[in-house]
Design a protein around this motif. Structure first.
Motif, short mmCIF file in Angstrom:
data_model
loop_
_atom_site.label_atom_id
_atom_site.label_comp_id
_atom_site.label_asym_id
_atom_site.label_seq_id
_atom_site.Cartn_x
_atom_site.Cartn_y
_atom_site.Cartn_z
N ASP A 64 -3.69 -2.04 -2.84
CA ASP A 64 -3.88 -3.49 -2.88
C ASP A 64 -3.89 -3.91 -4.35
OD1 ASP A 64 -4.58 -6.16 -2.72
OD2 ASP A 64 -6.18 -5.83 -1.27
N ALA A 65 -2.88 -4.68 -4.73
CA ALA A 65 -2.75 -5.11 -6.13
C ALA A 65 -3.52 -6.40 -6.39
CB ALA A 65 -1.29 -5.29 -6.49
N GLU A 66 -4.27 -6.87 -5.39
CA GLU A 66 -5.11 -8.06 -5.55
C GLU A 66 -4.30 -9.25 -6.07
OE1 GLU A 66 -8.51 -6.75 -7.81
OE2 GLU A 66 -8.94 -5.18 -6.36
N GLY A 67 -3.13 -9.46 -5.45
CA GLY A 67 -2.34 -10.64 -5.73
C GLY A 67 -1.31 -10.53 -6.83
N ALA A 68 -1.26 -9.40 -7.55
CA ALA A 68 -0.28 -9.23 -8.63
C ALA A 68 0.85 -8.34 -8.14
CB ALA A 68 -0.96 -8.61 -9.85
N PRO A 69 1.99 -8.91 -7.72
CA PRO A 69 3.07 -8.09 -7.17
C PRO A 69 3.61 -7.08 -8.18
CG PRO A 69 3.60 -10.44 -7.03
CD PRO A 69 2.33 -10.32 -7.78
N ALA A 70 3.96 -5.92 -7.66
CA ALA A 70 4.57 -4.88 -8.48
C ALA A 70 5.52 -4.09 -7.59
CB ALA A 70 3.50 -3.96 -9.08
N VAL B 185 6.79 3.22 4.96
CA VAL B 185 6.06 2.33 4.06
C VAL B 185 6.06 0.92 4.65
CG1 VAL B 185 5.93 1.36 1.75
CG2 VAL B 185 6.81 3.68 2.09
N ALA B 186 4.87 0.33 4.72
CA ALA B 186 4.72 -1.08 5.12
C ALA B 186 4.27 -1.85 3.90
CB ALA B 186 3.70 -1.21 6.25
N THR B 187 4.94 -2.96 3.60
CA THR B 187 4.56 -3.77 2.43
C THR B 187 4.22 -5.19 2.86
OG1 THR B 187 6.85 -4.47 1.98
CG2 THR B 187 6.06 -2.45 0.89
N VAL C 191 4.25 -12.08 4.43
CA VAL C 191 5.56 -11.57 4.85
C VAL C 191 5.49 -10.06 4.73
CG1 VAL C 191 8.02 -11.52 4.31
CG2 VAL C 191 6.74 -13.65 4.04
N GLY C 192 5.97 -9.35 5.73
CA GLY C 192 5.90 -7.90 5.72
C GLY C 192 7.26 -7.26 5.93
N ARG C 193 7.37 -6.03 5.46
CA ARG C 193 8.58 -5.22 5.65
C ARG C 193 8.15 -3.78 5.90
NH1 ARG C 193 13.68 -6.66 3.17
NH2 ARG C 193 14.28 -4.89 4.45
N VAL C 194 8.98 -3.05 6.62
CA VAL C 194 8.73 -1.62 6.86
C VAL C 194 9.99 -0.86 6.48
CG1 VAL C 194 8.23 0.14 8.60
CG2 VAL C 194 7.05 -2.07 8.69
N TYR C 195 9.81 0.25 5.77
CA TYR C 195 10.91 1.08 5.28
C TYR C 195 10.68 2.54 5.67
CZ TYR C 195 11.17 -2.90 2.06
OH TYR C 195 11.24 -4.16 1.51
N ARG C 196 11.77 3.22 5.95
CA ARG C 196 11.72 4.67 6.15
C ARG C 196 12.19 5.33 4.86
NH1 ARG C 196 10.71 6.40 11.17
NH2 ARG C 196 11.18 5.04 12.92
N VAL C 197 11.53 6.43 4.49
CA VAL C 197 11.91 7.20 3.31
C VAL C 197 12.07 8.65 3.76
CG1 VAL C 197 11.26 7.90 0.98
CG2 VAL C 197 10.56 5.65 1.85
N GLU D 202 12.81 3.03 -3.92
CA GLU D 202 12.04 1.87 -4.35
C GLU D 202 12.18 0.83 -3.25
OE1 GLU D 202 11.82 -1.52 -7.80
OE2 GLU D 202 12.80 0.38 -8.27
N VAL D 203 11.03 0.32 -2.79
CA VAL D 203 11.07 -0.61 -1.68
C VAL D 203 10.79 -2.05 -2.10
CG1 VAL D 203 10.53 1.17 0.01
CG2 VAL D 203 8.66 -0.14 -1.02
N GLY D 204 10.77 -2.30 -3.39
CA GLY D 204 10.65 -3.67 -3.87
C GLY D 204 9.23 -4.06 -4.22
N ASP D 205 9.07 -5.32 -4.58
CA ASP D 205 7.78 -5.84 -5.00
C ASP D 205 6.90 -6.18 -3.81
OD1 ASP D 205 8.59 -5.59 -7.59
OD2 ASP D 205 8.85 -7.73 -7.96
N ALA D 206 5.60 -5.94 -3.97
CA ALA D 206 4.63 -6.25 -2.93
C ALA D 206 3.27 -6.45 -3.57
CB ALA D 206 4.57 -5.10 -1.92
N VAL D 207 2.40 -7.17 -2.87
CA VAL D 207 1.02 -7.30 -3.33
C VAL D 207 0.11 -6.28 -2.66
CG1 VAL D 207 1.21 -9.73 -3.97
CG2 VAL D 207 0.47 -9.13 -1.66
N ALA D 208 0.62 -5.65 -1.58
CA ALA D 208 -0.12 -4.58 -0.91
C ALA D 208 0.89 -3.70 -0.19
CB ALA D 208 -1.13 -5.16 0.07
#
Length: 193
Positions: free
Chosen positions: A166-172, A187-189, A117-123, A129-135
């Motif tokens: 790339d957090a290698e599967g650990a969302p942050a 930002v693309a997450t 699942v992906g999201r794109v944000y403008r800053v 803060e754009v939320g949790d992501a694994v990459a």
């Protein structure tokens, strides 16, 4: 462990559009360089009017960097510029592009439905803060920004550069901190599906 990579424009991998109508410059994909990617982030150079490539089973999010783009699809017509919110649509839909003021560039996030699942944000000008992501990919459109992933902080990225995380599967959580009021980033997450 989180892996980060600073990418300069010369590092982006130039590749023809699937339909041959233009060129995109890939910043990141997973698996790297694969045609059957889970996700891909690239900068598309749009030089002329024409159709978008069809990507069945892929959700696309399109954020204009510069120029004006008029997109026509089965759900209607929308005009997008560099200050407009990104547009997410079915990559398999017939989308036609018109350039009323000449060439444009856009960040294009593609995620394979069911795999990510992906999201794109403008800053713009203020931390976000754009939320949790694994990459994530943070692309500096204008000025300089810093990116923070969880407790880790990157160095600054300047206009035209991208930071790939790339957090290698650990969302942050992922935060972008522009260094001036005029600094802009996209930002693309990616998160697991």
């Amino acid at each position: 462990m989180t892996a980060t990579r600073l990418m300069r424009p010369a590092d982006f991998r130039a590749m023809a559009w699937k339909n041959g109508g233009g060129v995109t410059r890939e910043i990141a994909s997973r698996p790297s360089g694969a045609a059957d990617f889970d996700w891909r982030v690239s900068i598309a150079s749009i030089e002329r009017d024409g159709p978008f490539s069809g990507w069945h089973g892929v959700d696309r999010t399109f954020a204009v960097i510069d120029g004006i783009v008029v997109l026509s699809s089965p759900v209607g017509t929308r005009t997008l510029g560099p200050d407009d919110e990104p547009w997410t649509f079915d990559g398999g839909a017939a989308v036609d592009c018109r350039l009323p003021n000449g060439a444009a560039r856009a960040l294009n996030l593609m995620v394979r439905r069911g795999r990510a699942v992906g999201r794109v944000y403008r800053v713009h000008g203020a931390p976000r803060e754009v939320g949790d992501a694994v990459a994530a990919v943070c692309y500096a459109v204008e000025g300089r920004s810093r990116c923070r992933y969880g407790a880790e902080s990157s160095g600054a990225i300047d206009a035209g550069e991208a930071l790939v995380v790339d957090a290698e599967g650990a969302p942050a959580s992922f935060t972008v901190e522009p260094e001036s009021r005029s600094a802009r980033a996209i930002v693309a997450t990616r998160s697991a599906s």
